[in-house]
Design a protein around this motif. Structure first.
Motif, mmCIF file in Angstrom:
data_model
loop_
_atom_site.group_PDB
_atom_site.id
_atom_site.type_symbol
_atom_site.label_atom_id
_atom_site.label_comp_id
_atom_site.label_asym_id
_atom_site.label_seq_id
_atom_site.Cartn_x
_atom_site.Cartn_y
_atom_site.Cartn_z
ATOM 1 N N GLU A 50 0.697 -0.975 26.601
ATOM 2 C CA GLU A 50 1.210 -2.848 26.146
ATOM 3 C C GLU A 50 0.496 -3.477 26.346
ATOM 4 O O GLU A 50 0.143 -4.281 25.147
ATOM 5 N N ALA A 51 -0.650 -3.429 27.192
ATOM 6 C CA ALA A 51 -1.640 -4.217 27.281
ATOM 7 C C ALA A 51 -2.249 -4.137 26.181
ATOM 8 O O ALA A 51 -3.404 -5.386 26.384
ATOM 9 N N HIS B 86 5.500 -9.498 30.288
ATOM 10 C CA HIS B 86 4.721 -9.772 29.331
ATOM 11 C C HIS B 86 4.546 -7.986 28.059
ATOM 12 O O HIS B 86 4.955 -7.847 27.096
ATOM 13 N N TYR B 87 4.297 -7.538 29.300
ATOM 14 C CA TYR B 87 4.366 -5.959 28.575
ATOM 15 C C TYR B 87 5.905 -4.329 28.867
ATOM 16 O O TYR B 87 5.467 -3.368 28.658
ATOM 17 N N GLU C 79 1.960 -11.991 33.940
ATOM 18 C CA GLU C 79 1.812 -11.277 32.586
ATOM 19 C C GLU C 79 2.679 -10.074 32.354
ATOM 20 O O GLU C 79 2.595 -9.300 31.209
ATOM 21 N N MET D 277 -3.855 -6.649 35.462
ATOM 22 C CA MET D 277 -3.394 -7.593 35.438
ATOM 23 C C MET D 277 -3.240 -8.124 36.184
ATOM 24 O O MET D 277 -3.279 -7.709 37.309
ATOM 25 N N SER E 35 -2.561 -3.030 23.820
ATOM 26 C CA SER E 35 -2.061 -2.822 22.430
ATOM 27 C C SER E 35 -2.059 -0.741 21.625
ATOM 28 O O SER E 35 -2.430 -1.502 20.134
ATOM 29 N N ALA F 185 3.347 -0.248 30.630
ATOM 30 C CA ALA F 185 2.833 -0.983 30.709
ATOM 31 C C ALA F 185 1.790 -1.509 30.075
ATOM 32 O O ALA F 185 1.365 -2.189 29.916
ATOM 33 N N THR F 186 1.333 -0.486 30.363
ATOM 34 C CA THR F 186 -1.051 -0.895 30.368
ATOM 35 C C THR F 186 -0.899 -0.500 29.087
ATOM 36 O O THR F 186 -2.089 -1.097 28.003
#
Length: 304
Positions: free
Chosen positions: A111-112, A246-247, A243, A239, A114, A108-109
Protein backbone atom coordinates in the motif's frame (compact mmCIF):
# COMPACT_ATOMS: atom_id res chain seq x y z
CA UNK A 1 22.22 -0.14 -24.93
CA UNK A 2 19.10 -0.20 -22.77
CA UNK A 3 18.34 -3.47 -21.03
CA UNK A 4 16.10 -5.07 -18.42
CA UNK A 5 17.54 -6.75 -15.32
CA UNK A 6 16.01 -10.24 -15.27
CA UNK A 7 18.19 -11.93 -12.64
CA UNK A 8 20.24 -10.72 -9.72
CA UNK A 9 23.22 -12.57 -8.33
CA UNK A 10 25.96 -11.88 -5.83
CA UNK A 11 28.35 -10.38 -8.40
CA UNK A 12 26.61 -10.33 -11.77
CA UNK A 13 23.22 -9.71 -13.36
CA UNK A 14 21.32 -11.03 -16.36
CA UNK A 15 20.42 -8.17 -18.70
CA UNK A 16 17.82 -8.65 -21.45
CA UNK A 17 18.62 -6.46 -24.47
CA UNK A 18 16.88 -6.79 -27.84
CA UNK A 19 15.74 -10.32 -27.07
CA UNK A 20 19.17 -11.56 -25.97
CA UNK A 21 20.45 -12.12 -22.44
CA UNK A 22 23.82 -10.66 -21.45
CA UNK A 23 25.84 -10.97 -18.26
CA UNK A 24 26.51 -7.56 -16.69
CA UNK A 25 28.46 -6.31 -13.71
CA UNK A 26 28.65 -3.04 -11.84
CA UNK A 27 31.68 -1.16 -10.59
CA UNK A 28 32.25 -0.56 -6.91
CA UNK A 29 31.37 3.12 -7.00
CA UNK A 30 28.01 2.25 -8.61
CA UNK A 31 27.08 0.32 -5.48
CA UNK A 32 27.18 3.31 -3.15
CA UNK A 33 26.37 6.28 -5.37
CA UNK A 34 23.17 7.76 -3.98
CA UNK A 35 21.66 4.36 -3.24
CA UNK A 36 20.90 3.42 0.34
CA UNK A 37 20.11 -0.27 0.05
CA UNK A 38 21.93 -3.58 0.19
CA UNK A 39 21.36 -4.02 -3.55
CA UNK A 40 21.76 -1.08 -5.95
CA UNK A 41 20.03 -3.06 -8.72
CA UNK A 42 17.05 -5.35 -8.61
CA UNK A 43 14.97 -7.45 -10.98
CA UNK A 44 12.75 -5.22 -13.07
CA UNK A 45 15.24 -2.36 -13.29
CA UNK A 46 15.97 -0.76 -16.65
CA UNK A 47 19.67 -0.04 -17.06
CA UNK A 48 22.20 1.18 -19.60
CA UNK A 49 24.56 -1.66 -20.52
CA UNK A 50 27.88 -1.54 -22.36
CA UNK A 51 28.29 -4.87 -24.20
CA UNK A 52 31.96 -4.20 -24.96
CA UNK A 53 33.05 -3.81 -21.35
CA UNK A 54 30.28 -5.93 -19.84
CA UNK A 55 29.51 -3.22 -17.30
CA UNK A 56 26.17 -1.68 -16.37
CA UNK A 57 26.81 2.05 -16.53
CA UNK A 58 23.60 3.66 -15.28
CA UNK A 59 20.16 3.03 -13.84
CA UNK A 60 17.00 4.51 -15.37
CA UNK A 61 14.39 6.09 -13.09
CA UNK A 62 12.12 3.53 -11.49
CA UNK A 63 8.36 3.78 -11.95
CA UNK A 64 8.00 2.16 -8.53
CA UNK A 65 9.69 -0.40 -6.32
CA UNK A 66 9.06 -2.35 -3.14
CA UNK A 67 11.47 -2.84 -0.26
CA UNK A 68 11.73 -4.90 2.88
CA UNK A 69 13.88 -4.96 5.95
CA UNK A 70 14.68 -8.26 7.66
CA UNK A 71 13.22 -8.72 11.13
CA UNK A 72 16.69 -9.34 12.57
CA UNK A 73 16.97 -5.60 13.33
CA UNK A 74 19.27 -5.07 10.34
CA UNK A 75 19.76 -1.42 9.54
CA UNK A 76 19.83 -2.24 5.85
CA UNK A 77 16.89 -2.26 3.47
CA UNK A 78 16.57 -4.52 0.46
CA UNK A 79 14.77 -3.71 -2.80
CA UNK A 80 12.96 -6.87 -3.89
CA UNK A 81 11.57 -5.66 -7.22
CA UNK A 82 11.08 -2.59 -9.40
CA UNK A 83 8.67 -1.34 -12.08
CA UNK A 84 5.95 -3.69 -10.86
CA UNK A 85 2.28 -3.77 -11.89
CA UNK A 86 1.14 -5.96 -8.99
CA UNK A 87 2.34 -8.22 -6.20
CA UNK A 88 1.14 -11.76 -5.61
CA UNK A 89 1.59 -12.78 -1.98
CA UNK A 90 1.53 -16.57 -1.71
CA UNK A 91 0.44 -17.85 1.70
CA UNK A 92 -0.55 -21.21 3.17
CA UNK A 93 -2.79 -22.29 6.02
CA UNK A 94 -0.64 -25.36 6.74
CA UNK A 95 2.82 -26.69 5.84
CA UNK A 96 3.88 -24.03 6.64
CA UNK A 97 1.36 -21.85 8.46
CA UNK A 98 1.68 -18.24 7.35
CA UNK A 99 1.49 -15.77 10.20
CA UNK A 100 -1.05 -13.01 9.56
CA UNK A 101 1.39 -10.49 11.01
CA UNK A 102 3.66 -11.24 8.06
CA UNK A 103 0.72 -10.86 5.68
CA UNK A 104 -0.29 -7.48 7.10
CA UNK A 105 3.27 -6.13 7.04
CA UNK A 106 3.60 -7.10 3.38
CA UNK A 107 0.22 -5.61 2.47
CA UNK A 108 0.99 -2.36 4.32
CA UNK A 109 4.28 -2.07 2.44
CA UNK A 110 2.56 -2.69 -0.89
CA UNK A 111 0.00 0.00 0.00
CA UNK A 112 2.81 2.40 0.91
CA UNK A 113 4.44 1.92 -2.49
CA UNK A 114 1.09 1.99 -4.35
CA UNK A 115 1.47 -1.56 -5.65
CA UNK A 116 -1.80 -3.54 -5.91
CA UNK A 117 -1.58 -6.80 -3.97
CA UNK A 118 -3.30 -10.13 -4.58
CA UNK A 119 -3.38 -12.85 -1.91
CA UNK A 120 -2.90 -16.37 -3.24
CA UNK A 121 -3.88 -19.18 -0.89
CA UNK A 122 -1.82 -22.17 -2.01
CA UNK A 123 -1.84 -25.86 -0.99
CA UNK A 124 -5.61 -25.80 -0.55
CA UNK A 125 -5.76 -29.48 -1.51
CA UNK A 126 -4.06 -30.65 1.71
CA UNK A 127 -6.36 -28.93 4.19
CA UNK A 128 -8.47 -30.66 6.82
CA UNK A 129 -12.11 -29.60 7.30
CA UNK A 130 -11.05 -27.35 10.20
CA UNK A 131 -8.29 -25.86 8.08
CA UNK A 132 -10.76 -25.19 5.27
CA UNK A 133 -13.07 -23.32 7.63
CA UNK A 134 -10.10 -21.24 8.81
CA UNK A 135 -9.23 -20.50 5.18
CA UNK A 136 -12.81 -19.38 4.55
CA UNK A 137 -12.59 -16.96 7.49
CA UNK A 138 -9.21 -15.52 6.50
CA UNK A 139 -10.19 -15.16 2.85
CA UNK A 140 -13.43 -13.43 3.84
CA UNK A 141 -11.47 -11.03 6.06
CA UNK A 142 -9.12 -9.84 3.33
CA UNK A 143 -11.72 -9.92 0.58
CA UNK A 144 -14.02 -7.73 2.70
CA UNK A 145 -11.21 -5.19 3.12
CA UNK A 146 -10.90 -4.97 -0.65
CA UNK A 147 -8.04 -7.31 -1.50
CA UNK A 148 -8.35 -9.68 -4.41
CA UNK A 149 -7.84 -13.33 -3.39
CA UNK A 150 -7.43 -16.60 -5.23
CA UNK A 151 -6.99 -20.24 -4.22
CA UNK A 152 -4.50 -22.63 -5.81
CA UNK A 153 -3.18 -26.14 -5.35
CA UNK A 154 -0.01 -25.86 -7.39
CA UNK A 155 1.40 -29.16 -6.14
CA UNK A 156 -1.51 -31.05 -7.72
CA UNK A 157 -0.78 -31.37 -11.46
CA UNK A 158 -4.50 -31.86 -12.15
CA UNK A 159 -5.54 -28.66 -10.37
CA UNK A 160 -6.85 -25.87 -12.59
CA UNK A 161 -4.71 -22.68 -12.46
CA UNK A 162 -6.41 -20.84 -15.31
CA UNK A 163 -7.83 -18.28 -12.89
CA UNK A 164 -4.34 -17.39 -11.69
CA UNK A 165 -3.04 -17.27 -15.24
CA UNK A 166 -5.74 -14.74 -16.12
CA UNK A 167 -4.72 -12.51 -13.19
CA UNK A 168 -1.09 -12.49 -14.30
CA UNK A 169 -1.59 -12.08 -18.03
CA UNK A 170 -0.01 -8.94 -19.46
CA UNK A 171 1.30 -7.80 -16.05
CA UNK A 172 4.66 -7.56 -14.34
CA UNK A 173 3.94 -9.50 -11.15
CA UNK A 174 6.21 -9.93 -8.15
CA UNK A 175 5.75 -13.21 -6.27
CA UNK A 176 6.56 -13.18 -2.59
CA UNK A 177 5.89 -15.26 0.48
CA UNK A 178 7.41 -17.33 3.26
CA UNK A 179 9.80 -20.14 2.43
CA UNK A 180 7.95 -23.34 1.61
CA UNK A 181 4.60 -21.91 0.53
CA UNK A 182 5.09 -23.21 -3.01
CA UNK A 183 6.22 -20.23 -5.07
CA UNK A 184 8.69 -22.34 -7.04
CA UNK A 185 6.01 -24.95 -7.69
CA UNK A 186 3.68 -22.22 -8.94
CA UNK A 187 6.42 -20.94 -11.24
CA UNK A 188 6.95 -24.44 -12.60
CA UNK A 189 3.22 -24.72 -13.38
CA UNK A 190 3.04 -21.30 -14.99
CA UNK A 191 6.39 -21.39 -16.80
CA UNK A 192 7.32 -25.06 -17.37
CA UNK A 193 10.67 -24.13 -18.92
CA UNK A 194 11.72 -22.34 -15.74
CA UNK A 195 12.67 -25.63 -14.03
CA UNK A 196 12.95 -23.92 -10.66
CA UNK A 197 14.08 -26.05 -7.77
CA UNK A 198 11.38 -27.00 -5.30
CA UNK A 199 12.09 -27.73 -1.67
CA UNK A 200 10.83 -29.87 1.12
CA UNK A 201 9.15 -28.86 4.35
CA UNK A 202 11.07 -29.42 7.54
CA UNK A 203 9.35 -32.34 9.28
CA UNK A 204 10.34 -31.14 12.70
CA UNK A 205 9.34 -27.50 12.43
CA UNK A 206 6.93 -27.49 9.45
CA UNK A 207 8.75 -24.48 8.07
CA UNK A 208 9.97 -23.97 4.55
CA UNK A 209 13.55 -24.44 3.47
CA UNK A 210 14.99 -21.77 1.17
CA UNK A 211 15.18 -22.96 -2.45
CA UNK A 212 15.34 -19.71 -4.44
CA UNK A 213 18.49 -17.82 -3.48
CA UNK A 214 18.22 -14.92 -5.93
CA UNK A 215 15.47 -13.01 -7.72
CA UNK A 216 14.67 -13.89 -11.31
CA UNK A 217 12.20 -12.70 -13.92
CA UNK A 218 10.36 -15.04 -16.28
CA UNK A 219 8.42 -14.09 -19.39
CA UNK A 220 4.77 -15.12 -19.10
CA UNK A 221 1.68 -14.37 -21.21
CA UNK A 222 2.71 -10.94 -22.53
CA UNK A 223 4.09 -10.02 -19.13
CA UNK A 224 6.66 -11.12 -16.58
CA UNK A 225 6.73 -12.97 -13.27
CA UNK A 226 9.39 -12.04 -10.74
CA UNK A 227 10.29 -14.94 -8.44
CA UNK A 228 11.90 -13.81 -5.18
CA UNK A 229 13.65 -15.75 -2.42
CA UNK A 230 11.40 -17.05 0.34
CA UNK A 231 11.55 -14.94 3.48
CA UNK A 232 10.86 -15.74 7.12
CA UNK A 233 9.81 -12.25 8.17
CA UNK A 234 8.98 -8.91 6.66
CA UNK A 235 10.04 -5.66 8.30
CA UNK A 236 8.32 -2.50 7.11
CA UNK A 237 10.59 0.35 6.18
CA UNK A 238 10.54 4.13 5.72
CA UNK A 239 7.21 4.64 7.47
CA UNK A 240 6.39 7.07 10.23
CA UNK A 241 4.22 5.78 13.06
CA UNK A 242 1.44 8.24 12.22
CA UNK A 243 1.38 7.02 8.60
CA UNK A 244 0.77 3.35 9.37
CA UNK A 245 -3.01 3.72 9.55
CA UNK A 246 -3.00 5.03 5.97
CA UNK A 247 -1.78 1.62 4.78
CA UNK A 248 -4.56 -0.35 6.47
CA UNK A 249 -7.49 0.53 4.15
CA UNK A 250 -10.26 -0.31 6.62
CA UNK A 251 -8.58 1.64 9.43
CA UNK A 252 -7.99 4.60 7.14
CA UNK A 253 -11.66 4.62 6.11
CA UNK A 254 -12.92 4.59 9.69
CA UNK A 255 -10.38 7.19 10.84
CA UNK A 256 -12.27 9.89 8.93
CA UNK A 257 -14.87 9.78 11.75
CA UNK A 258 -12.37 10.13 14.62
CA UNK A 259 -12.86 13.13 16.93
CA UNK A 260 -9.22 14.23 16.60
CA UNK A 261 -7.45 14.61 13.27
CA UNK A 262 -4.18 13.37 14.78
CA UNK A 263 -5.77 10.34 16.44
CA UNK A 264 -3.37 7.41 16.82
CA UNK A 265 -6.25 4.95 17.30
CA UNK A 266 -4.76 3.63 20.53
CA UNK A 267 -6.61 5.20 23.47
CA UNK A 268 -8.10 8.54 22.40
CA UNK A 269 -11.72 9.41 23.24
CA UNK A 270 -14.01 9.55 20.24
CA UNK A 271 -11.83 7.19 18.19
CA UNK A 272 -13.93 5.71 15.39
CA UNK A 273 -11.36 2.99 14.78
CA UNK A 274 -11.57 1.66 18.34
CA UNK A 275 -15.35 1.70 18.04
CA UNK A 276 -15.16 -0.25 14.78
CA UNK A 277 -12.91 -2.83 16.44
CA UNK A 278 -15.38 -3.20 19.31
CA UNK A 279 -18.23 -3.63 16.81
CA UNK A 280 -16.19 -6.18 14.80
CA UNK A 281 -16.17 -4.01 11.70
CA UNK A 282 -12.37 -4.02 11.88
CA UNK A 283 -10.68 -7.36 12.54
CA UNK A 284 -8.99 -7.63 15.92
CA UNK A 285 -6.02 -9.40 14.30
CA UNK A 286 -5.56 -6.58 11.80
CA UNK A 287 -5.83 -3.97 14.54
CA UNK A 288 -3.28 -5.79 16.69
CA UNK A 289 -0.90 -6.01 13.74
CA UNK A 290 -1.36 -2.29 13.16
CA UNK A 291 -0.38 -1.67 16.79
CA UNK A 292 2.60 -4.03 16.48
CA UNK A 293 3.96 -2.13 13.49
CA UNK A 294 3.51 1.17 15.33
CA UNK A 295 5.38 -0.26 18.30
CA UNK A 296 8.22 -1.58 16.16
CA UNK A 297 8.68 1.77 14.46
CA UNK A 298 8.48 3.57 17.79
CA UNK A 299 11.27 1.33 19.06
CA UNK A 300 13.35 2.22 16.02
CA UNK A 301 13.44 -1.36 14.77
CA UNK A 302 12.77 -0.86 11.12
CA UNK A 303 12.92 2.80 10.21
CA UNK A 304 16.33 4.19 9.40
Amino acid sequence: MKGLVTRTGSVDFDILCDGKTHIGRIKGNFRIKGIRSTNPLTVGDWVEYDPESGFITSLYDRRNYIVRRPTNLSKQLHIIGANIDQALLVITIREPETDLGFVDRFLATAEAYSIPAIICFNKTDILSPDDSRLLDDIEYLYHSIGYRTIRTAAGNPDADISGLEALLRGKITLLSGNSGVGKSTLINRLVPDACTRTGEISASHHKGMHTTTFSQMYAFADGFIIDTPGIKGFGVVDMKADEISHYFPEIFRESAECRFSDCTHTNEPGCAVLKAVEEHRISLSRYRNYLAIREDIGDGKYRQ
